[in-house]
Structures are given as C-alpha cells and as structure tokens.
Design an enzyme around this catalytic site. Sequence first.
Site, PDB file in Angstrom:
ATOM      1  N   THR A 294       0.862  -1.176   0.000  1.00 34.81           N
ATOM      2  CA  THR A 294       0.000   0.000   0.000  1.00 34.81           C
ATOM      3  C   THR A 294       0.899   1.227   0.000  1.00 34.81           C
ATOM      4  OG1 THR A 294      -1.863   1.148   1.004  1.00 34.81           O
ATOM      5  CG2 THR A 294      -0.399  -0.027   2.521  1.00 34.81           C
ATOM      6  N   GLU A 295       0.573   2.163  -0.875  1.00 33.49           N
ATOM      7  CA  GLU A 295       1.487   3.266  -1.184  1.00 33.49           C
ATOM      8  C   GLU A 295       1.797   4.131   0.032  1.00 33.49           C
ATOM      9  OE1 GLU A 295      -1.380   4.642  -3.969  1.00 33.49           O
ATOM     10  OE2 GLU A 295      -1.706   6.530  -2.932  1.00 33.49           O
ATOM     11  N   ASN A 296       0.898   4.085   1.035  1.00 30.96           N
ATOM     12  CA  ASN A 296       1.141   4.889   2.224  1.00 30.96           C
ATOM     13  C   ASN A 296       2.136   4.243   3.182  1.00 30.96           C
ATOM     14  OD1 ASN A 296      -1.241   3.214   2.331  1.00 30.96           O
ATOM     15  ND2 ASN A 296      -1.627   3.984   4.382  1.00 30.96           N
TER      16      ASN A 296
ATOM     17  N   SER B  98       8.485   4.474  -0.076  1.00 33.53           N
ATOM     18  CA  SER B  98       7.373   3.749  -0.687  1.00 33.53           C
ATOM     19  C   SER B  98       7.222   4.112  -2.159  1.00 33.53           C
ATOM     20  CB  SER B  98       6.076   4.051   0.061  1.00 33.53           C
ATOM     21  OG  SER B  98       5.029   3.265  -0.458  1.00 33.53           O
TER      22      SER B  98
END
Lengths: 223, 223, 232, 232
Positions: free
Chosen positions: A54-56, A96
């Site tokens: 997940t990009e976060n 990320s």
Amino acid sequence: MSAEPSSSTSWTRNEIAARLARDIPDGAYVNLGIGLPTLVSNFLPSDREIILHTENGMLGMGPEAAEGQIDPDLINAGKIPVTELPGASYFHHGDSFGMMRGGHLDVCVLGAFQVSKTGDLANWSTGAPDAIPAVGGAMDLAIGAKQVFVMMELASKKGVSKLVETCTYPLTGLGCVDRLYTDRAVFELSTDGATVIELVGATTIDELQGLTGLELRYRKIPE
Amino acid sequence: MSAEPSSSTSWTRNEIAARLARDIPDGAYVNLGIGLPTLVSNFLPSDREIILHTENGMLGMGPEAAEGQIDPDLINAGKIPVTELPGASYFHHGDSFGMMRGGHLDVCVLGAFQVSKTGDLANWSTGAPDAIPAVGGAMDLAIGAKQVFVMMELASKKGVSKLVETCTYPLTGLGCVDRLYTDRAVFELSTDGATVIELVGATTIDELQGLTGLELRYRKIPE
Amino acid sequence: MISKTSESAAAALADVADGATIMIGGFGLAGQPMQLIDALLEQGATDLTVVSNNAGNGDTGLAALIGARRVRKIVCSFPRQTDSHIFDALYRSGGIELELVPQGNLAERIRAAGAGIGAFFTPTGFGTALAEGKETRTIGGRDFVLEHPLFADVALISAYRADRLGNLTYRKTSRNFGPIMAGAAATTVVQVDRVVEAGDLDPEAVVTPGIFVNRIVVTGDRFDREEWADVR
Amino acid sequence: MISKTSESAAAALADVADGATIMIGGFGLAGQPMQLIDALLEQGATDLTVVSNNAGNGDTGLAALIGARRVRKIVCSFPRQTDSHIFDALYRSGGIELELVPQGNLAERIRAAGAGIGAFFTPTGFGTALAEGKETRTIGGRDFVLEHPLFADVALISAYRADRLGNLTYRKTSRNFGPIMAGAAATTVVQVDRVVEAGDLDPEAVVTPGIFVNRIVVTGDRFDREEWADVR
C-alpha cells in the site's frame, strides 16, 4: 466466490476481478489501487502467496480490519483500516514511492476512465471545469510496476467505449497500461495497438471492433 | 590535556585541536574527518553534549573501542573500531550522505593540503601523476555542514604557506571552508578573502602576511 | 544535557511567522499531528503555505486551519476527499490557492530538500497536465520531468516515541511523511505519545535520527483515546 | 509459500554471467559479504564491473576477486587504503579500470537507480576534477553537477537477520550500502547469519523490505567467528 459468467457475453465486476487475479503469479508484489481494483483481493488464489503493497508505506498488508480490530495507525491508500500479515514491513513515503517508481512491484491494478489502444491511461480527472482536482498516487502507480493491469467496464453507462484511439480525458500516464481486463474481453496493449487475448463468452471480435471503433487483433493466450 | 602554547608564536596540533573544540557549541552535530581532525574529540568540552556523526552511517558515536570491546560491525569513517553512546542511531549510506549534503550537520572538521583565501579546499589529492586516487567522503564533507572548519599547520615542512591565493592541488570543494585553525592563527574565510580572528602568542599580522603572501585583515573575535 | 522537549505545544510553536511555509505530516488522519495543528490555530500565524498530502478531513486539524482562512496556498496530492468539505468550498470560491503534485513527486521533492538534491528527473507525470511547462528529458529511452525540492520553515509531524535527543520511532502506516518532512524543514516540531530515556530506543530501529528534530511535544498515550480502543 | 533461501552460496550465484555489473556492499570489512564474494570467485564469472566503496582489503574477499583478474572495472570512492596492495599493483600496471566517484554521489547514484530517478543535481564535486565534463547548473544560487543512476545485474550484500520473505535487519555500521544496493540490482543476494520465522522481525524495524531481496544465503552466527569474540 464464483467466477462463472453471469451472461453469455459479459462478466460482472467480480468476474473481471477473478479473471485478473488468476494472472497474478505466486510470490508477486502487488499494489491494488483504490476503488474497483480492491475487489481483486477477494479472488487471489489461495495456493499463491501474494504480497500486497500500500502506497502509504507498507508491504504485507492483510485484509480489511474487522470490527473490533480497527487501528487508526494502520490504513490503506483508500484510508480504510486494514491488518498486518506476518512478514510485513513499514516505510516512509519517500521509500514507498521510490519502490514504485523504481519498478520493484510486479503488478499494479488500476481503474480507468479511459485507456487508449497504446496503453495511455486516464483515471485521475474527468477534466470537468468545476471539479476539484486530486491525483494522489495515480500517476506513480501508472508508471510504478513491471506490469500495469487496468480493470474497467469496456463501455460507459451510455454505451461509449472507454478503450479509445486517443484519450480525451486528462492523462495519468503515457503508454503505461500492459493489460486491460474488461467485462467483454481481455486486451494486451502496446505501441502496436490493442490485441484481444480473451473473449468473454460468445463475444466476437467484430462486436468489439464495432463498440470500440478500433482495429483489433486477436491472439488467444492460454492462461 | 593542556592547551597552553608550547612556544611563543605557535601551537602544537593538540593545541589547535583544543582551540577548535572550544568553537563547537553545546548540542552540535559534528563530523570529525579522518586523520588530524580526530584529535578534536579529545578536547570536546565536558560540559557540552556534542553528537558525533560518522559518514558510514551513525550518529551518537562514542570513543574508540578499547581492547576487549572491538566490534567489527562498529567502525568509524577511518575504519577504526568505535563505540556507541546512548541515543545513537544507525542509517544507510544514502541517508547518511543525504544528511550531510542537506546541511544538517552543524560542523565538519577537515584536514587540508591547501586552503585558498576564499575558502576553496584541496585535501584529497596531491595531483602526483603516479598516485592512486581516492576521494571517499571528502567532497561530501566539504559541502556537507552548516560550517566547515579546517585544521592544519599554516606552513608545510618546507615552510611554504598552505593558505594560498589559489589552490594548486586538485580541489575538493569551492568556497566551502568557513574557518581555518592553524598553529599560527585562526582565520575566517569568505568571498572577501581571509580575516585573522586570533593570533597565536606573539605572532603578528605582518609575519602572517609575509608567510602567506596574502593581504590579511585582522578582527579579533572574542571566543 | 540536550533536551528537545518543549513545555507545551504553544511554546513549541510560539515563533511561527505569518507567511511561513509549514509542512504537515499525515496521510488522511494517520500521522496527522492534531495537537500541533490545534496549537498553530491558537497561535494565530496566517498567510501560510501548507505542504501536506491532503487538504484536511472533517472539521478538525488541517481542515480547521483552512477553515479559519489561515492558509493562503496548499501544496498537496489529494485535496478532494469525501470529508474535505471545508477545503472544497474555499477552493471553489477562490479562497485558497492549490498546487497539485503527484504523491510520489511530492514525497521525493520533500526528500530532495532534506538530502541536498538541487533537482531530479522523475518519470511520474510525464506527458500529463501536471508536468505542463516543466523541463523534460529522455534518459536511457525513458521520459522524465525535472522536479525541484520543497523546503519548509516549519514541519509539524507526529511520531510514537522520542528520546530527549529527538530520535523518533513511528507506529505502522502513521509513519508516512514524518521522516522526510523532518529533513526538509528549518525547524521540525514533533508530537509524540511519550519521551523515553536516551538508550531506550533501539539504535537499529530509530527511524528519524534526532538531528532532524528540534522540538518535542508530549501528548500522552494514543491508546487512552477512544479511536485506539480496539488495539489498546 | 515464498522462501528465498538458497541451498548454498554457489547455488545463489550460479547464473552470474561474464561481463555482469556486480554491486558489493560493505565499507572496509564491515558489511562486506565475504562468503558471497568467495562463492563468486569459485563460480568463475569474469570481465566484471564492480561497484563498491573500496577496492578490497588485504588478500581476501573483493581483494582476492581483483587479484584473480576477474574485475575489468571498479566504480568506487576510496580504492587506496593501507591494505589495498592488490588493487594498487593492478591499477599501476594498467590492469584494472577505475571510475572514482565521491562517496555520497556513489550512494545517491545507487539510491537513484533503485528509486526510479533518471538523474539528479548534486552539489558534491562541483568545480572539481571529478565533475569534469559533467553537466552543471546553478539552482537557487547554488552550483550543482548532474549525476546518473548506477544499476547492477547482481548485488551481493551482507545483513544480520532475514525472514523467508527476504526482509532484512542489519547490525550497526555494517548496514552501510546494503539497503541501497538491494534496490539497484536486478538480482539481490544477501548473506545473513540466520533466517527467522516470518513475523519474528519487528515490522517497524525491517530496514530492507523483502521486495528488494531475491536470494538468501545463511552463513551462521558471526559471533562464532574470532573477530566478534569481544562482543559475543
């Protein structure tokens, strides 16, 4: 869940998700974009270990958090509370997005407003003059994986093809979509244009050419 | 150790180090380059907490490891075994040099072959044609702190000034040295040229002008 | 002995000037430094430029700061959310300026500021409206856009634990922008649940070294708050 | 179930090709992946380009690989050391090519490769011989040099613990180039003391996420070796 066609010529969204999920190999690192692509997580083959990014700032994301498990510090890109699997790791946004931009993810799955035959993607703005713009990680995801899969219905509710010669909506990325999974067919996109690699039910190439207005090649690829 | 002048006009290396150490404020983050600057660590005022950075990926470096404490995983930039203080942290080379390049260190202390009156630094290569070149972090340290202090003897063993109009040795960095601590005087360097801010013992400005061939200003700065 | 702990959020933010550029950590609510934003609201600085991933949620935190008309401009990737009504209304009425940046470019521009990079070529956004007017270059057959660092006067971030030297650890995905914003600001203020003794944080697990942190505000254990009841 | 553990160093390096670019972690001996270098020596690939901070110490590890004439070119920051006699002799006789890069630019070029950055402007080296012929630019009154990413076919690194997914932790300053090299190579091989169960590494303290690691070689506890006797 069942992935059988619900009509003789088209798939439901779940069926699209199930079909796409079968193309994600064992051991793959995958980012499922917000919205429609999150459906794919319900169909990941249970005999494969697929690691979700997940990009976060997380690898090894587990399913959505059930009631009683909500941790405000543990959310996905859609800001939904999620869970952590054994072997997870956390990192900051710089790392990320470096991971994405550097091409380390095997697959990104995205939704789209429009996709062009050469793989241009429009999925962040309808270009409406009064809309409040918001891009988030869309442009990073579009260029951020070894393979970019898009899932969408082939036609809009008004029956207009969303696979187009040239996108008319603002672009998210150029030539970035590798495969397009729709309710009517699966396409491979490249600088050469669109190739149908799977027809849904009784759908024909002629029908697809009529709908899209595109010249389409056909080359059945065994799964 | 004592920091009293050992002659009426010049300091020992330890005295230079002690004088420099007094200019490092409490709470400062400091990198002491390899070689001569490591002497400074012996003179850091005991009433100040000064945090040492080593470019190979550590803040909070303690003194050299004594016998019986050697840890091959814990070395400084000179590859000497060191120790870890409470509140230390480790990071990789990308982050460590980002920290330097980003100007987060308060002070770097370096040695030099030559320094120009405007703060150009030459400390990585004598330019000898048969020498094996090696630069390491010298160029990063030269631009990698809010203030760059150089310590050296003002003249070579042959009596030639190492503070010069223009460096003849290969440069490490341009206009990067803020203060120069020598056995004869302390200088402030800027685009305007060199200003003597402290004379050692009975040393006179005339003597220094004679030695360096430079026009020097004098402005005593109280410590 | 170094101690970066401030006596209060108000004390930590007393010197924020009108017109300052403020980075605010957080992705949605996770990692949003609520107490610091509240203190900034109280403090009164105005005409601010805010760099943050989102443009506020609901009526609190960054949304309240925007609602109080203290933000002249916001640099962010995703202002529009289901609960961003304060920003939305102000933006539509022309009351706030927006610089929209793809999320990864936002992160990398912040990282570049902290790491002393003058500019960098990124593939993200090439050929899109968000790269219009920007320098481009083809390198090794791939197309890139040139992006520049984003600096701030003050960064407000949220972490989990600090020691007196400002070494920080975070908790799960609330880490997000904290470590990179800490490097990009002249002054970094962090809110943490608790300050522990120097040496109590594992040096291998410190995420933000204290060199990037100027002031620490202690806010008390998050698990005492209702939202964390499930995972207390 | 994913398991990245190789049965041996030989198996992990079997496919290294002649002419490959190999990154080798370590700063001096700390973090130098000795067992992997030994296996590469055994494996026989030649005409290699090696990217590493140093050019070998003493007669073992990278020094032995260079001594065996398997390295055509080395990209490094600090070849000359008190015990770099093997490199020194070969360099003087014209037997090895050298690209000298300031240490921070070396690190940032490796990081850029892993992070998808096409090129970046760095202040380090501006105006020096090591920036000769390179593009320069003044940005915000400061002078920068344009530097490009360094990619590798294979990275050989050394870490402390891994889990079966390839998540890594390091030990003290032996971390150095490992995390950034892991991102810059098509195939990353890591030697670790021990592989632990997935979940045994604290997710907050994983330094290199498994996505960057392809193969793991277990070498046994370092503390069993003489050099670590003091801190066992």
